[in-house]
Design a protein around this motif. Sequence first.
Motif, PDB file in Angstrom:
ATOM      1  N   PHE A  10       0.945  -1.266  -0.074  1.00  0.00           N
ATOM      2  CA  PHE A  10       0.049  -0.147   0.039  1.00  0.00           C
ATOM      3  C   PHE A  10       0.962   1.195   0.083  1.00  0.00           C
ATOM      4  N   ASP A  11       1.568   1.498   0.941  1.00  0.00           N
ATOM      5  CA  ASP A  11       2.423   2.642   1.290  1.00  0.00           C
ATOM      6  C   ASP A  11       3.769   2.519   1.797  1.00  0.00           C
ATOM      7  N   ASN A  43      -0.198   3.548  -2.808  1.00  0.00           N
ATOM      8  CA  ASN A  43      -0.976   4.840  -2.484  1.00  0.00           C
ATOM      9  C   ASN A  43       0.278   6.218  -2.456  1.00  0.00           C
ATOM     10  N   LYS A  67      -6.389   6.115  -2.136  1.00  0.00           N
ATOM     11  CA  LYS A  67      -7.327   5.241  -1.322  1.00  0.00           C
ATOM     12  C   LYS A  67      -8.828   5.548  -2.106  1.00  0.00           C
ATOM     13  N   HIS A 103      -4.415  -6.910  -3.195  1.00  0.00           N
ATOM     14  CA  HIS A 103      -3.333  -7.053  -4.289  1.00  0.00           C
ATOM     15  C   HIS A 103      -2.814  -8.359  -4.646  1.00  0.00           C
TER      16      HIS A 103
END
Length: 192
Positions: A10-11, A43, A67, A103
Motif C-alpha cells: 500500500f504505502d 498509494n 485510496k 493485491h
Amino acid sequence: MNKNIAIILFDITSPSGTERAVANLANLLTEYGNYKVSIVSINSHDEGKCYYELNPEIKIKHLGIEKANLFLRTFSYIKLIFSMRRFVKLNNIDITISTAHSHNCLSLFYGHNAKKIACEHSNFAACPIYSRIIRRLVYPLLDKVVVLTPSDAKHYYGIIKKDKLAIIPNSLSFTCDTPSLLSNKRIIAVGR
C-alpha cells in the motif's frame, strides 16, 4: 543472471508492520540473494520516502493511486492492474510479491511471464467474506502463497495445494547478541 523482483504494498512511507517486513525482505534479497529489487508503493507519491532504511540499490516506484471508497475502488483496482502490467513489462520483472489480500488477488493480472507470490500479513478471518470467496478462486492460480503462522496455514490447505503454500514468519530488523535465558515470565506485545 539476477532475477528482478517487484514487491507491491500500500504505502512504503508508512511506519507500519507490513512496510517494515517489506523493507527487511527487500534488504535481505538485495544483500544476500543478489536480486534486483523494486518496491511498488501503490498509494504514495514521488516525494515520499521509505520510513525504514533501505539498501540504496533498491528502487522505489510510487504509483500515487489514491485510496478509494467502496464505490470507486473498482476503478482504482483497474488503474493498479494497468500500472502494474506496464511496470512488470518495462522492468522485466521475473517475480511479483504482493502483500495484501486484495493485491494478492489482483496480481494474477500483472503479467503473464512473471511468477506471482501472495504474502498474507493478516489473519485469515480478518478479511471480509467477499475477499475470502475471491481468494478461494484466485489463490490456486498463483505460484505461491506465503503465510506467517502454521495456524493460518491450516485455513489454506483446502484451498491450494500444499506445495504452493509456505510458512515464513516476518524477519527481524535486528539481531540479538545473546539469547534470552527465559528466566522471567514476561510477554511483550508491540503494535499500532
